[in-house]
Design a protein around this motif. Structure first.
Motif, PDB file in Angstrom:
ATOM      1  N   SER A   7     -14.615  -0.862  -6.495  1.00  0.00           N
ATOM      2  CA  SER A   7     -13.503  -1.783  -6.736  1.00  0.00           C
ATOM      3  C   SER A   7     -12.303  -1.076  -7.357  1.00  0.00           C
ATOM      4  O   SER A   7     -11.157  -1.433  -7.082  1.00  0.00           O
ATOM      5  CB  SER A   7     -13.948  -2.959  -7.599  1.00  0.00           C
ATOM      6  N   HIS A  11      -8.686  -1.118  -5.638  1.00  0.00           N
ATOM      7  CA  HIS A  11      -7.536  -1.614  -6.401  1.00  0.00           C
ATOM      8  C   HIS A  11      -6.434  -0.553  -6.459  1.00  0.00           C
ATOM      9  O   HIS A  11      -5.246  -0.873  -6.310  1.00  0.00           O
ATOM     10  CB  HIS A  11      -7.951  -2.029  -7.811  1.00  0.00           C
ATOM     11  N   LYS A  25      -9.948  -2.538   1.389  1.00  0.00           N
ATOM     12  CA  LYS A  25     -11.374  -2.210   1.495  1.00  0.00           C
ATOM     13  C   LYS A  25     -11.749  -1.906   2.938  1.00  0.00           C
ATOM     14  O   LYS A  25     -12.442  -0.924   3.219  1.00  0.00           O
ATOM     15  CB  LYS A  25     -12.218  -3.365   0.961  1.00  0.00           C
TER      16      LYS A  25
END
Length: 121
Positions: A7, A11, A25
């Protein structure tokens, strides 16, 4: 080497490229390992969020001149064969990548490959 897409990386890519998180992603997961490594390197070495990524090997002292010459040769070849106009950057980049691979065994990624959501003309 395996891709580690967590993550934090998603980000960071989202923040740097303004790509929606879900799409970030998807893009990162879809990259082959060499492109993935180059994009990570570009994220570290090219911090200006106003500028799209370019292949960071263009800054390496061993490849900088070779890549510049391949781009010049590709531009001349495309100009002679097709002329230059809208969209010719894609032909030039494809030709440059082929020259670099065939003559120098260098894998180079065009701005379009490094920035899949940016539209180039």
């Amino acid at each position: 080497m395996n891709k580690e897409i967590n993550s934090g990386l998603i980000h960071a890519y989202h923040k740097r490229t303004h790509t929606p998180l879900r799409k970030a992603k998807e893009i990162l997961n879809g990259m082959d390992m060499v492109l993935f490594d180059r994009v990570l390197r570009a994220m570290d070495e090219q911090p200006d969020p106003r500028e799209p990524f370019y292949d960071p090997i263009e800054d390496d002292s061993e490849t900088k001149t070779i890549i510049a010459q391949a781009k010049d040769d590709a531009r001349s070849k495309v100009k002679d064969k097709h002329g230059l106009g809208r969209g010719s950057c894609h032909l030039i980049w494809r030709e440059a990548a082929e020259i670099l691979k065939e003559k120098h065994n260098i894998t180079w990624f065009s701005p379009a490959k490094m920035n899949p959501l940016v539209s180039y003309d």
